[in-house]
Design an enzyme around this catalytic site. Structure first.
Site, short mmCIF file in Angstrom:
data_model
loop_
_atom_site.label_atom_id
_atom_site.label_comp_id
_atom_site.label_asym_id
_atom_site.label_seq_id
_atom_site.Cartn_x
_atom_site.Cartn_y
_atom_site.Cartn_z
N TYR A 130 0.83 -1.20 0.00
CA TYR A 130 0.00 0.00 0.00
C TYR A 130 0.88 1.26 0.00
O TYR A 130 0.63 2.21 -0.75
CB TYR A 130 -0.90 -0.03 1.23
CG TYR A 130 -1.88 1.09 1.36
CD1 TYR A 130 -3.04 1.16 0.59
CD2 TYR A 130 -1.68 2.11 2.30
CE1 TYR A 130 -3.96 2.19 0.75
CE2 TYR A 130 -2.59 3.14 2.46
CZ TYR A 130 -3.73 3.17 1.68
OH TYR A 130 -4.63 4.20 1.84
N LYS A 166 1.05 4.14 -2.86
CA LYS A 166 0.63 5.49 -2.52
C LYS A 166 1.75 6.52 -2.74
O LYS A 166 1.47 7.70 -2.99
CB LYS A 166 0.13 5.54 -1.08
CG LYS A 166 -1.22 4.87 -0.89
CD LYS A 166 -2.26 5.41 -1.87
CE LYS A 166 -3.67 4.98 -1.55
NZ LYS A 166 -4.64 5.43 -2.57
#
Length: 305
Positions: free
Chosen positions: A165, A169
């Site tokens: 993640y 991001k």
């Protein structure tokens, strides 16, 4: 000043729940026509259902707004292209894209399967790439576009158990930075939102009393600011719980080391000067860093004459 989006067409991905739903509802309330995109999967990306997106559309329409639902998987370009085609066929333009769709597959890196790493990258990064690619030429030709990437403090600063993640991001920030440069002369501006809100993504990560403070509407205020006609370009706006801040990458002024000192020992000997933040600054483009270092080298050469 009242912020309105009359005549504007917006696509919001992952808009069946949470932040995306909040963004879609508020855009519609302020006059935008909205494509409510949601695959309708679980938090880990499994499954699919159009019910949530259709419910958001029904809510928009009940208040006099215009919207339609589309279940495109943002990681599949053909489905994204169909979504954009439907928007163009119906309304003739796309002015706003909020890349919000995302999933979580959290585990420590030691325990994480590479398939889970790849899937999170596909949805967050390639999903943003696919949706942006599908609207990019439209926005350039109409000389107007506002695009938002959804980044995260997990990418900007790191978070245990979220290598996949966090990598995705941070990747969308790099994507945003270059898009902002390439789109500027066409009035296509690109920014990033770093949200903290009580959604499916955070419901088991934070205590309830904290979640109660993190209403999605506070984040949506930031998101909509980034898609106004007066929007900035290449900004990272952090928003959550009523707090708003800008996040930036700074680089220290640094030092120039003479050729004889360009060794690990020389770097270590100048470590404090390299890390001195007194003259740090933002770098507006990658080449600006090269220019800075070349100017330092040139100054050294001049001093040796």
């Amino acid at each position: 000043m009242s912020v309105r989006f009359d005549g504007k067409v917006a696509i919001v991905t992952g808009a069946g729940n949470g932040l995306g739903k909040s963004h879609a509802l508020e855009l519609a309330a302020r006059g935008a026509k909205v494509v409510v995109n949601d695959l309708g999967g679980a938090r880990d990306g499994s499954g699919a259902s159009s019910d949530a997106a259709k419910a958001v559309v029904a809510e928009i329409e009940s208040k006099g707004g215009e919207a339609f639902a589309h279940g495109a998987n943002v990681a599949v370009m053909a489905e994204v292209e169909d979504m954009v085609k439907q928007a163009m066929d119906k309304w003739g333009r796309v002015d706003i894209l909020i890349n919000n769709a995302g999933i979580l597959r959290d585990k420590s890196f030691s325990k994480m399967e590479l398939a889970d790493f790849q899937l999170v990258m596909d949805v967050h990064l390639m999903g943003s790439v696919n949706c942006t690619k599908a609207v990019w030429e439209i926005m350039k030709q109409q000389e107007y576009g506002r695009i938002v990437m959804t980044t995260s403090s997990s990418g900007l600063y790191g978070n245990f158990g979220q290598t996949n993640y966090g990598a995705a991001k941070m990747a969308v920030v790099g994507f945003m930075n270059t898009l902002g440069l390439e789109g500027a002369k066409y009035n296509v501006r690109c920014n990033a939102l770093a949200p903290t809100a009580a959604t499916r993504m955070t419901e088991d990560l934070l205590p309830q009393e904290v979640l109660d403070m993190l209403v999605p509407e506070a984040v949506t205020a930031g998101a909509l600011t980034l898609v106004t006609e007066e929007a900035p370009n290449r900004m990272i706006l952090a928003a959550g719980g009523g707090g708003y801040a800008s996040a930036r990458v700074f680089e220290t002024d640094g030092v120039y080391l003479a050729p004889a000192d360009q060794t690990p020992e020389g770097v270590l000997a100048n470590w404090d000067a390299i890390n001195d933040t007194s003259r740090q600054a933002t770098i507006e483009a990658g080449m600006k860093q090269s220019e800075k270092f070349l100017l330092k080298a040139q100054a050294y050469l001049e001093s040796q004459k």
